[in-house]
Design a protein around this motif. Structure first.
Motif, PDB file in Angstrom:
ATOM      1  N   ASN A 131      -9.273  10.860   2.088  1.00 57.84           N
ATOM      2  CA  ASN A 131      -9.263   9.544   2.714  1.00 57.84           C
ATOM      3  C   ASN A 131      -9.376   8.628   0.513  1.00 57.84           C
ATOM      4  N   ASP A 163      -7.323   6.602  -2.411  1.00 53.42           N
ATOM      5  CA  ASP A 163      -6.131   4.837  -2.677  1.00 53.42           C
ATOM      6  C   ASP A 163      -6.032   5.083  -4.281  1.00 53.42           C
ATOM      7  N   THR A 174       1.234   4.054  -2.634  1.00 54.26           N
ATOM      8  CA  THR A 174       1.398   5.691  -2.555  1.00 54.26           C
ATOM      9  C   THR A 174       2.568   6.132  -2.917  1.00 54.26           C
ATOM     10  N   GLN A 233       1.043  -1.517  -0.211  1.00 55.52           N
ATOM     11  CA  GLN A 233      -0.029   0.207   0.063  1.00 55.52           C
ATOM     12  C   GLN A 233       1.025   0.862   0.227  1.00 55.52           C
ATOM     13  N   SER A 272      -3.725   6.020   2.658  1.00 56.14           N
ATOM     14  CA  SER A 272      -4.392   6.836   2.248  1.00 56.14           C
ATOM     15  C   SER A 272      -4.081   8.356   1.880  1.00 56.14           C
TER      16      SER A 272
END
Length: 233
Positions: free
Chosen positions: A201, A203, A40, A36, A184
């Motif tokens: 929020n 992603d 990001t 994740q 996020s």
């Protein structure tokens, strides 16, 4: 003023197991969380950042490094203790399912402004210190890099929710209506008159528009024409 990208750390084993890690040392990203954070970091790569500031906890510093890996000219990540996780006191290290049985749980959900965690800090104090830290760094980045500066702050779910609530003009008692998922991205521009919340929020999605043009200080009546991304190279 400048624009801040608020990034929550990626998933940890504590998150996956329903444990309230709080400030427990040694809580790191799990395999999913590293993926994740990498995604990001790659997503934010389209924006040349003026800097990256992080909570001192390992999971945030790891996430910040994934962002730095795609940036140039940023020598290090300043650590900001006022962006660290809430001090949950005696709640720290317990499972959420167990904590949900506590009498205080309902107040955390519906009246957080009145909550002080046993042996820990108040949620109002948490919001005050985190908002002050974000605004302080935002002013510093603008002073050094100009009003078009974009920077990132890597922190925790409740911290980012409280910052967003302040930017939205929401009472802290409503902040549980906001969701901030692992890794996020939320975006706030602190204008001269008021903050503007540009995203919450997220992603996925292109962020190159942040590098294209400065955010207008006045809200466009009718909603405006939206963002214009830089032309493809």
């Amino acid at each position: 003023m400048a624009t801040v990208i608020l990034v929550r750390h990626g998933r940890t084993t504590a998150n996956a197991s329903g444990l309230l890690a709080g400030r427990t040392p040694g809580v790191e990203l799990d395999e999913v969380g590293r993926g994740q954070a990498a995604a990001t970091g790659n997503r934010i790569a389209a924006v040349p950042l003026a800097g990256v500031v992080s909570s001192p906890l390992e999971r945030c510093r790891q996430t910040a490094q994934f962002i730095l890996d795609h940036q140039q000219g940023i020598p290090h990540t300043p650590i900001e203790s006022d962006l660290t996780e809430c001090d949950y006191g005696q709640w720290q290290g317990r499972t959420l399912s167990d904590l949900a049985k506590e009498n205080l749980w309902s107040a955390v959900q519906t009246q957080p402004s009145a909550v002080t965690f046993p042996g820990g800090e108040s949620m109002a104090g948490m919001q005050a210190r985190s908002v002050a830290a974000i605004r302080r760094h935002d002013a510093s980045f603008e002073a050094e890099h100009g009003p078009g500066a974009v920077w990132a702050a890597v922190s925790h779910g409740d911290i980012i929710k409280s910052v967003l609530a302040d930017a939205l003009g929401m009472h802290l008692d409503l902040f549980q209506r906001i969701t901030v998922g692992p890794a996020s991205v939320s975006i706030v521009h602190y204008g001269k008159g008021r903050p503007t919340v540009l995203a919450t929020n997220t992603d996925a999605g292109d962020l190159s528009w942040l590098a294209a043009s400065p955010t207008a200080e006045d809200a466009p009546v009718g909603g405006g024409a939206g963002h214009t991304a830089p032309p493809a190279g």
